[in-house]
Write a protein that holds these residues in place. Sequence first.
Motif, mmCIF file in Angstrom:
data_model
loop_
_atom_site.group_PDB
_atom_site.id
_atom_site.type_symbol
_atom_site.label_atom_id
_atom_site.label_comp_id
_atom_site.label_asym_id
_atom_site.label_seq_id
_atom_site.Cartn_x
_atom_site.Cartn_y
_atom_site.Cartn_z
ATOM 1 N N ARG A 88 -11.793 13.320 5.605
ATOM 2 C CA ARG A 88 -12.262 14.468 7.013
ATOM 3 C C ARG A 88 -12.260 13.839 7.379
ATOM 4 N NH1 ARG A 88 -10.800 19.702 5.541
ATOM 5 N NH2 ARG A 88 -12.767 20.334 6.988
ATOM 6 N N ILE A 89 -12.230 12.837 7.847
ATOM 7 C CA ILE A 89 -12.921 11.995 8.956
ATOM 8 C C ILE A 89 -11.736 11.378 9.535
ATOM 9 C CG2 ILE A 89 -14.176 9.963 10.381
ATOM 10 C CD1 ILE A 89 -16.489 10.865 8.707
ATOM 11 N N VAL A 90 -10.712 10.765 8.419
ATOM 12 C CA VAL A 90 -9.588 10.383 8.438
ATOM 13 C C VAL A 90 -8.277 10.887 8.596
ATOM 14 C CG1 VAL A 90 -8.046 9.031 7.477
ATOM 15 C CG2 VAL A 90 -9.739 7.747 6.798
ATOM 16 N N LEU A 91 -7.972 11.993 8.141
ATOM 17 C CA LEU A 91 -7.558 13.407 8.706
ATOM 18 C C LEU A 91 -7.575 13.279 10.281
ATOM 19 C CD1 LEU A 91 -7.192 15.558 5.553
ATOM 20 C CD2 LEU A 91 -5.553 14.250 6.376
ATOM 21 N N ALA A 92 -8.967 13.272 11.249
ATOM 22 C CA ALA A 92 -9.018 14.550 12.072
ATOM 23 C C ALA A 92 -9.102 12.955 12.723
ATOM 24 C CB ALA A 92 -11.368 14.171 11.700
ATOM 25 N N ILE A 93 -9.199 11.685 12.456
ATOM 26 C CA ILE A 93 -9.130 10.930 13.671
ATOM 27 C C ILE A 93 -7.120 10.475 13.577
ATOM 28 C CG2 ILE A 93 -8.703 8.125 13.931
ATOM 29 C CD1 ILE A 93 -11.434 7.660 12.348
ATOM 30 N N GLU A 94 -6.695 10.930 12.710
ATOM 31 C CA GLU A 94 -4.985 10.887 12.636
ATOM 32 C C GLU A 94 -4.478 12.135 13.803
ATOM 33 O OE1 GLU A 94 -3.818 8.836 8.296
ATOM 34 O OE2 GLU A 94 -4.236 10.725 8.022
ATOM 35 N N ALA A 95 -5.376 12.996 13.505
ATOM 36 C CA ALA A 95 -4.855 14.352 13.984
ATOM 37 C C ALA A 95 -4.631 13.874 15.229
ATOM 38 C CB ALA A 95 -5.740 15.038 13.646
ATOM 39 N N GLY A 96 -5.778 13.657 16.634
ATOM 40 C CA GLY A 96 -5.739 13.380 17.745
ATOM 41 C C GLY A 96 -5.308 11.866 17.939
ATOM 42 N N ALA A 97 -4.883 10.926 16.933
ATOM 43 C CA ALA A 97 -4.327 9.458 17.448
ATOM 44 C C ALA A 97 -3.002 10.034 18.577
ATOM 45 C CB ALA A 97 -3.902 8.645 16.528
ATOM 46 N N GLY A 98 -1.930 10.478 18.722
ATOM 47 C CA GLY A 98 -1.275 10.710 19.436
ATOM 48 C C GLY A 98 -2.589 10.815 21.263
ATOM 49 N N GLU A 99 -3.314 11.223 21.097
ATOM 50 C CA GLU A 99 -3.895 11.058 22.617
ATOM 51 C C GLU A 99 -5.188 10.352 22.578
ATOM 52 O OE1 GLU A 99 -4.733 15.645 23.233
ATOM 53 O OE2 GLU A 99 -2.744 15.790 22.417
ATOM 54 N N TRP A 100 -4.724 9.733 21.704
ATOM 55 C CA TRP A 100 -6.093 8.661 21.724
ATOM 56 C C TRP A 100 -7.736 9.691 21.825
ATOM 57 C CZ3 TRP A 100 -2.769 5.430 19.505
ATOM 58 C CH2 TRP A 100 -1.492 5.042 20.043
ATOM 59 N N GLN A 101 -7.782 10.235 21.318
ATOM 60 C CA GLN A 101 -8.947 11.107 21.134
ATOM 61 C C GLN A 101 -9.324 10.596 19.857
ATOM 62 O OE1 GLN A 101 -8.633 15.059 22.337
ATOM 63 N NE2 GLN A 101 -8.728 15.140 24.847
ATOM 64 N N VAL B 298 -12.371 21.259 13.206
ATOM 65 C CA VAL B 298 -11.504 21.434 12.361
ATOM 66 C C VAL B 298 -11.114 22.740 11.719
ATOM 67 C CG1 VAL B 298 -10.275 21.814 9.923
ATOM 68 C CG2 VAL B 298 -11.041 19.408 10.552
ATOM 69 N N ASN B 299 -12.715 23.933 11.589
ATOM 70 C CA ASN B 299 -12.909 25.836 11.843
ATOM 71 C C ASN B 299 -12.732 25.851 12.660
ATOM 72 O OD1 ASN B 299 -12.425 25.541 8.362
ATOM 73 N ND2 ASN B 299 -14.343 24.126 8.442
ATOM 74 N N GLY B 300 -12.935 25.392 14.043
ATOM 75 C CA GLY B 300 -13.240 26.459 15.277
ATOM 76 C C GLY B 300 -14.362 26.809 15.073
ATOM 77 N N TYR B 301 -15.260 25.750 14.969
ATOM 78 C CA TYR B 301 -17.187 26.285 14.876
ATOM 79 C C TYR B 301 -17.777 26.440 16.344
ATOM 80 C CZ TYR B 301 -17.028 27.039 9.791
ATOM 81 O OH TYR B 301 -16.774 27.187 8.757
ATOM 82 N N HIS C 21 -14.499 13.721 20.600
ATOM 83 C CA HIS C 21 -13.959 13.863 21.851
ATOM 84 C C HIS C 21 -13.140 15.378 22.249
ATOM 85 C CE1 HIS C 21 -12.681 9.836 22.348
ATOM 86 N NE2 HIS C 21 -14.348 9.679 23.195
ATOM 87 N N ARG C 22 -13.643 15.676 20.569
ATOM 88 C CA ARG C 22 -12.736 18.099 20.870
ATOM 89 C C ARG C 22 -13.962 18.515 20.037
ATOM 90 N NH1 ARG C 22 -8.996 14.351 17.959
ATOM 91 N NH2 ARG C 22 -9.329 15.010 16.480
ATOM 92 N N GLY C 23 -13.400 19.993 20.390
ATOM 93 C CA GLY C 23 -14.470 20.644 19.290
ATOM 94 C C GLY C 23 -15.770 20.289 20.311
ATOM 95 N N SER C 24 -16.598 20.835 19.537
ATOM 96 C CA SER C 24 -18.234 20.444 19.466
ATOM 97 C C SER C 24 -18.998 19.420 19.563
ATOM 98 C CB SER C 24 -19.477 21.632 18.776
ATOM 99 O OG SER C 24 -18.700 20.892 17.334
ATOM 100 N N GLY C 25 -18.439 18.252 19.959
ATOM 101 C CA GLY C 25 -18.590 16.503 19.597
ATOM 102 C C GLY C 25 -19.253 16.406 20.006
ATOM 103 N N GLN D 252 -5.503 -0.002 20.334
ATOM 104 C CA GLN D 252 -5.706 -0.973 19.053
ATOM 105 C C GLN D 252 -6.138 -1.681 17.974
ATOM 106 O OE1 GLN D 252 -6.656 -4.948 21.675
ATOM 107 N NE2 GLN D 252 -7.188 -3.292 22.929
ATOM 108 N N TYR D 253 -7.487 0.076 18.049
ATOM 109 C CA TYR D 253 -7.854 -0.791 17.250
ATOM 110 C C TYR D 253 -8.020 0.350 15.923
ATOM 111 C CZ TYR D 253 -10.623 -3.815 20.041
ATOM 112 O OH TYR D 253 -11.419 -4.313 20.940
ATOM 113 N N LEU D 254 -6.997 1.829 16.540
ATOM 114 C CA LEU D 254 -6.940 2.523 15.483
ATOM 115 C C LEU D 254 -6.549 2.113 13.854
ATOM 116 C CD1 LEU D 254 -5.365 5.563 17.557
ATOM 117 C CD2 LEU D 254 -7.618 5.593 16.129
ATOM 118 N N ALA D 255 -5.054 1.943 14.235
ATOM 119 C CA ALA D 255 -4.632 1.004 13.055
ATOM 120 C C ALA D 255 -5.179 0.256 11.844
ATOM 121 C CB ALA D 255 -3.488 0.184 12.906
#
Length: 289
Positions: A15-28, A63-66, A32-36, A254-257
């Motif tokens: 779940r965490i890997v998918l979330a990181i990959e989803a925000g990588a384009g904005e370096w978020q 992911v679920n918009g809570y 940093h998003r949702g209810s974080g 530089q650390y995302l990969a």
Amino acid sequence: MSKDRFDIHQHLTDRIVLAIEAGAGEWQMPWHRGSGGRHPVNIASGNKYRGVNVLGLWVDAQVNGYSSHLWGTYRQWADKGATVRKGQKASYVVFYKEIEVKADGDAENDSKRRLFARATPVFNADQVEGFDNATVEAAVEELDSVDSFIARTGATIVHGGSRACFIPKLDEIHMPKRASFTGSATSTAAEAYYSTLLHELTHWTAPAHRCNRDLSGRFGSDAYAMEELVAELGAAFLCAELGVSVEPRPDHAQYLAHWLTVLKADKRAIFTAASKAAEASVFLSGKGA
């Protein structure tokens, strides 16, 4: 034991890997998003979740918009007079239970204690009916001053220059002047300053006389990148405690990969990073209490 047994380590890591990959384009990152920005709280005890459970619940909320930071088991919601709506999908938190097992030695009474992970399904307040979100507050009071919290840690902070960093040889945190920080769509200029400083304060806890955090034995050549992940998580946990929005750090591109490679190869890596980050935040909170 069935090979299909639910693996909480793999589930949360995926779940965490998918979330990181989803925000990588904005370096978020997920925090940093949702209810974080709000610390997840258990509806029954009023206590805040800790460690990897904070991250896991942030991800699922995003992911679920809570919008709520309140979570509980099916029974805990029922005890509050609320009902989980039919068809709602659970999120999972993990708790560790210590049990005694027989060791491999020949001694008749030779035994050792091991930690076993137990996954518990929980539901967000947005998934239930019959509950008023506004009636519950966390049992732990929010700290009223970020400046005083930072001052009480006793860390030496030197302002000047253009780079934020912790210098182990000097045992000093170097920060740009506050006026050089600017706001963004997700945080004010002050929050950008504080989230950066809390990141460096987490690094400050690494030496042996503080939290004794040496990741080289676990992560080898990726240890430096993983220390950055610990600091990023530590800052996110502290920001949630202090009510500060976390500012995304473009330099972490530089650390995302490294992070994704390690997390995909080792399902317990994020648990280790989150545990070390939680340890650092507890250390700093103890000094800043």
